[in-house]
Design an enzyme around this catalytic site. Structure first.
Site, PDB file in Angstrom:
ATOM      1  N   ASN A 146       0.873  -1.183   0.000  1.00 14.18           N
ATOM      2  CA  ASN A 146       0.000   0.000   0.000  1.00 14.18           C
ATOM      3  C   ASN A 146       0.908   1.230   0.000  1.00 14.18           C
ATOM      4  O   ASN A 146       1.483   1.579   1.030  1.00 14.18           O
ATOM      5  CB  ASN A 146      -0.896  -0.031   1.251  1.00 14.18           C
ATOM      6  CG  ASN A 146      -1.722   1.232   1.389  1.00 14.18           C
ATOM      7  OD1 ASN A 146      -1.784   2.062   0.479  1.00 14.18           O
ATOM      8  ND2 ASN A 146      -2.364   1.393   2.541  1.00 14.18           N
ATOM      9  N   TRP A 147       1.026   1.848  -1.151  1.00 16.49           N
ATOM     10  CA  TRP A 147       1.951   2.977  -1.285  1.00 16.49           C
ATOM     11  C   TRP A 147       1.411   4.255  -0.649  1.00 16.49           C
ATOM     12  O   TRP A 147       2.129   5.243  -0.557  1.00 16.49           O
ATOM     13  CB  TRP A 147       2.278   3.224  -2.765  1.00 16.49           C
ATOM     14  CG  TRP A 147       3.031   2.112  -3.420  1.00 16.49           C
ATOM     15  CD1 TRP A 147       3.476   0.960  -2.828  1.00 16.49           C
ATOM     16  CD2 TRP A 147       3.428   2.021  -4.792  1.00 16.49           C
ATOM     17  NE1 TRP A 147       4.126   0.176  -3.749  1.00 16.49           N
ATOM     18  CE2 TRP A 147       4.109   0.802  -4.961  1.00 16.49           C
ATOM     19  CE3 TRP A 147       3.266   2.868  -5.898  1.00 16.49           C
ATOM     20  CZ2 TRP A 147       4.636   0.404  -6.190  1.00 16.49           C
ATOM     21  CZ3 TRP A 147       3.779   2.467  -7.124  1.00 16.49           C
ATOM     22  CH2 TRP A 147       4.456   1.247  -7.262  1.00 16.49           C
ATOM     23  N   LYS A 148       0.137   4.243  -0.304  1.00 14.04           N
ATOM     24  CA  LYS A 148      -0.515   5.438   0.262  1.00 14.04           C
ATOM     25  C   LYS A 148      -0.278   6.633  -0.670  1.00 14.04           C
ATOM     26  O   LYS A 148      -0.201   6.451  -1.884  1.00 14.04           O
ATOM     27  CB  LYS A 148      -0.030   5.671   1.697  1.00 14.04           C
ATOM     28  CG  LYS A 148      -0.189   4.412   2.562  1.00 14.04           C
ATOM     29  CD  LYS A 148       0.011   4.616   4.031  1.00 14.04           C
ATOM     30  CE  LYS A 148      -0.166   3.283   4.756  1.00 14.04           C
ATOM     31  NZ  LYS A 148      -0.030   3.401   6.205  1.00 14.04           N
TER      32      LYS A 148
ATOM     33  N   HIS B 258      -9.346   1.270   5.196  1.00 10.18           N
ATOM     34  CA  HIS B 258      -8.065   1.511   5.864  1.00 10.18           C
ATOM     35  C   HIS B 258      -8.290   2.501   7.016  1.00 10.18           C
ATOM     36  O   HIS B 258      -9.104   3.416   6.905  1.00 10.18           O
ATOM     37  CB  HIS B 258      -7.047   2.067   4.866  1.00 10.18           C
ATOM     38  CG  HIS B 258      -5.659   2.037   5.407  1.00 10.18           C
ATOM     39  ND1 HIS B 258      -5.209   2.973   6.303  1.00 10.18           N
ATOM     40  CD2 HIS B 258      -4.637   1.162   5.224  1.00 10.18           C
ATOM     41  CE1 HIS B 258      -3.960   2.680   6.636  1.00 10.18           C
ATOM     42  NE2 HIS B 258      -3.593   1.576   6.001  1.00 10.18           N
TER      43      HIS B 258
ATOM     44  N   GLU C  46      -6.677   4.943   7.932  1.00 10.51           N
ATOM     45  CA  GLU C  46      -6.486   6.355   7.557  1.00 10.51           C
ATOM     46  C   GLU C  46      -7.737   6.910   6.877  1.00 10.51           C
ATOM     47  O   GLU C  46      -8.058   8.091   7.022  1.00 10.51           O
ATOM     48  CB  GLU C  46      -5.243   6.475   6.657  1.00 10.51           C
ATOM     49  CG  GLU C  46      -3.964   6.246   7.461  1.00 10.51           C
ATOM     50  CD  GLU C  46      -2.821   5.607   6.685  1.00 10.51           C
ATOM     51  OE1 GLU C  46      -2.864   5.591   5.438  1.00 10.51           O
ATOM     52  OE2 GLU C  46      -1.886   5.108   7.335  1.00 10.51           O
TER      53      GLU C  46
ATOM     54  N   GLU D  58      -5.044  -4.662  10.841  1.00  6.42           N
ATOM     55  CA  GLU D  58      -4.026  -3.623  10.994  1.00  6.42           C
ATOM     56  C   GLU D  58      -4.271  -2.868  12.300  1.00  6.42           C
ATOM     57  O   GLU D  58      -5.081  -1.931  12.337  1.00  6.42           O
ATOM     58  CB  GLU D  58      -4.092  -2.638   9.824  1.00  6.42           C
ATOM     59  CG  GLU D  58      -3.844  -3.266   8.473  1.00  6.42           C
ATOM     60  CD  GLU D  58      -3.301  -2.253   7.470  1.00  6.42           C
ATOM     61  OE1 GLU D  58      -2.275  -2.546   6.849  1.00  6.42           O
ATOM     62  OE2 GLU D  58      -3.889  -1.157   7.331  1.00  6.42           O
TER      63      GLU D  58
ATOM     64  N   GLY E 230       2.748   2.633  10.754  1.00  9.08           N
ATOM     65  CA  GLY E 230       3.682   3.740  10.568  1.00  9.08           C
ATOM     66  C   GLY E 230       4.415   4.152  11.834  1.00  9.08           C
ATOM     67  O   GLY E 230       5.039   5.203  11.881  1.00  9.08           O
TER      68      GLY E 230
ATOM     69  N   SER F 251       3.764  -1.755  10.449  1.00 12.25           N
ATOM     70  CA  SER F 251       5.211  -1.822  10.653  1.00 12.25           C
ATOM     71  C   SER F 251       5.785  -3.208  10.337  1.00 12.25           C
ATOM     72  O   SER F 251       6.735  -3.654  10.972  1.00 12.25           O
ATOM     73  CB  SER F 251       5.585  -1.378  12.080  1.00 12.25           C
ATOM     74  OG  SER F 251       5.218  -0.024  12.275  1.00 12.25           O
TER      75      SER F 251
ATOM     76  N   GLY G 150       2.987  -1.033   4.300  1.00 16.61           N
ATOM     77  CA  GLY G 150       3.008   0.401   3.991  1.00 16.61           C
ATOM     78  C   GLY G 150       4.417   0.855   3.673  1.00 16.61           C
ATOM     79  O   GLY G 150       4.937   0.645   2.579  1.00 16.61           O
ATOM     80  N   GLY G 151       5.069   1.491   4.642  1.00 21.00           N
ATOM     81  CA  GLY G 151       6.387   2.086   4.442  1.00 21.00           C
ATOM     82  C   GLY G 151       7.393   1.176   3.745  1.00 21.00           C
ATOM     83  O   GLY G 151       8.109   1.612   2.836  1.00 21.00           O
TER      84      GLY G 151
HETATM   85  P1  13P Z   1       3.195   0.627   7.699  1.00 18.78           P
HETATM   86  O1  13P Z   1       3.702  -0.680   7.113  1.00 18.78           O
HETATM   87  O2  13P Z   1       3.891   1.816   7.160  1.00 18.78           O
HETATM   88  O3  13P Z   1       3.110   0.564   9.186  1.00 18.78           O
HETATM   89  O4  13P Z   1       1.678   0.771   7.170  1.00 18.78           O
HETATM   90  C1  13P Z   1       0.832  -0.309   7.253  1.00 18.78           C
HETATM   91  C2  13P Z   1      -0.395   0.015   6.496  1.00 18.78           C
HETATM   92  O5  13P Z   1      -1.127   0.910   6.840  1.00 18.78           O
HETATM   93  C3  13P Z   1      -0.670  -0.770   5.287  1.00 18.78           C
HETATM   94  O6  13P Z   1      -1.951  -0.524   4.800  1.00 18.78           O
END
Ligand code: 13P
Length: 256
Positions: free
Chosen positions: A9-11, A97, A99, A169, A175, A215, A236-237
């Site tokens: 997930n590149w956000k 998600h 967010e 999640e 994050g 994470s 994510g990251g």
């Molecule tokens: P991180 O891997 O950056 O913690 O993000 C997880 C995430 O929100 C994937 O959708």
């Protein structure tokens, strides 16, 4: 036997050129791996979907969107619908998600409509659930996740539900660099699978993919994915760095 799934997930990250470079590097490396038992998905920002679809065409890398609107077409400026995505051959879409829940006030009720919309267009929703830190500290994490799943998914018939992927999640792990321990992840994943068993039966529950997100990185992926009920990750990251993401895919291969 369930396969594993690793989705990036590149956000809201990367310029177009950077996204092109990342897609090319990941795809080239994944093509050299034995991905027979692992599905790999890239979820770029929407304006890059076409480019990522082109670069991954006829490879083992699939493409997902990060969000959809619950309506099919119409006067919803700035929004993107499931029929639009399916007409581009996007196969997956992240729904719910944390967010989106937090910054865009997406309620469980709206998420149920988004899930429906995705499924009507043959897009597999990657449905996210997970508790906030105070909810875990108060011992309410199972209750929260149960309620999120019940409200957004339990209206589905078994046939439709079979196309849903679930991503657990925990919001406190997203994050933050704080990962759920493998035991914490396994405990919640087993709980989610039990919820599915009680609603849709053992066979459906055993076939449902439940991903972990929060994470997750190259250093901890293998241990997390080795847990009996952890079927891969929503990353994510660490999905923004080609080498690290490919290492995570390798971890999924090695424990599948
Ligand atoms: P991180 O891997 O950056 O913690 O993000 C997880 C995430 O929100 C994937 O959708």
């Amino acid at each position: 036997m369930r396969t594993k799934l690793v989705a990036g997930n590149w956000k809201m990250n990367k310029t177009f050129q950077e996204a092109e470079d990342l897609t090319a590097k990941i795809t080239e490396a994944v093509e050299k791996l034995n991905t027979a038992n692992v599905e790999v998905i890239l979820c770029p920002p929407s304006p890059y979907l076409e480019m990522v679809l082109d670069l991954t065409d006829e490879t083992h890398v699939a493409v997902g969107a990060q969000n959809i609107n619950e309506h099919e077409f119409g006067a919803y400026t700035g929004e993107i619908s499931a029929p639009m995505l399916s007409s581009m051959e996007v196969e997956y879409c992240i729904v719910g998600h944390s967010e989106r829940r937090k910054f865009f006030a997406e309620s469980d009720e709206v998420l149920a409509l988004k899930v429906n919309s995705a499924l009507r267009s043959a897009i597999a929703p990657i449905f996210c659930c997970g508790e906030l830190l105070p909810e875990r500290e108060a011992g309410n994490h199972f209750k929260v996740v149960k309620s999120q799943i019940e409200k957004a998914l339990y209206h589905l018939e078994e046939k439709a539900f079979r196309n849903v992927v679930i991503a657990y999640e925990p919001v406190w792990a997203i994050g933050t660099g704080v990962t759920a321990t493998p035991a914490q992840a396994q405990e919640m994943h087993a709980f989610i699978r039990q919820l599915i068993t009680s609603k849709y039966g053992e066979m459906v529950a055993q076939d449902t993919l439940i991903l972990y997100g929060g994470s997750c990185n190259a250093a901890n992926a293998f241990e997390l994915f080795s847990q009996a009920d952890v079927d891969g990750g929503l990353i994510g990251g660490a999905s923004l760095k080609a080498e690290e993401f490919v290492e995570i895919v390798s971890s999924a291969i090695n424990c599948s």
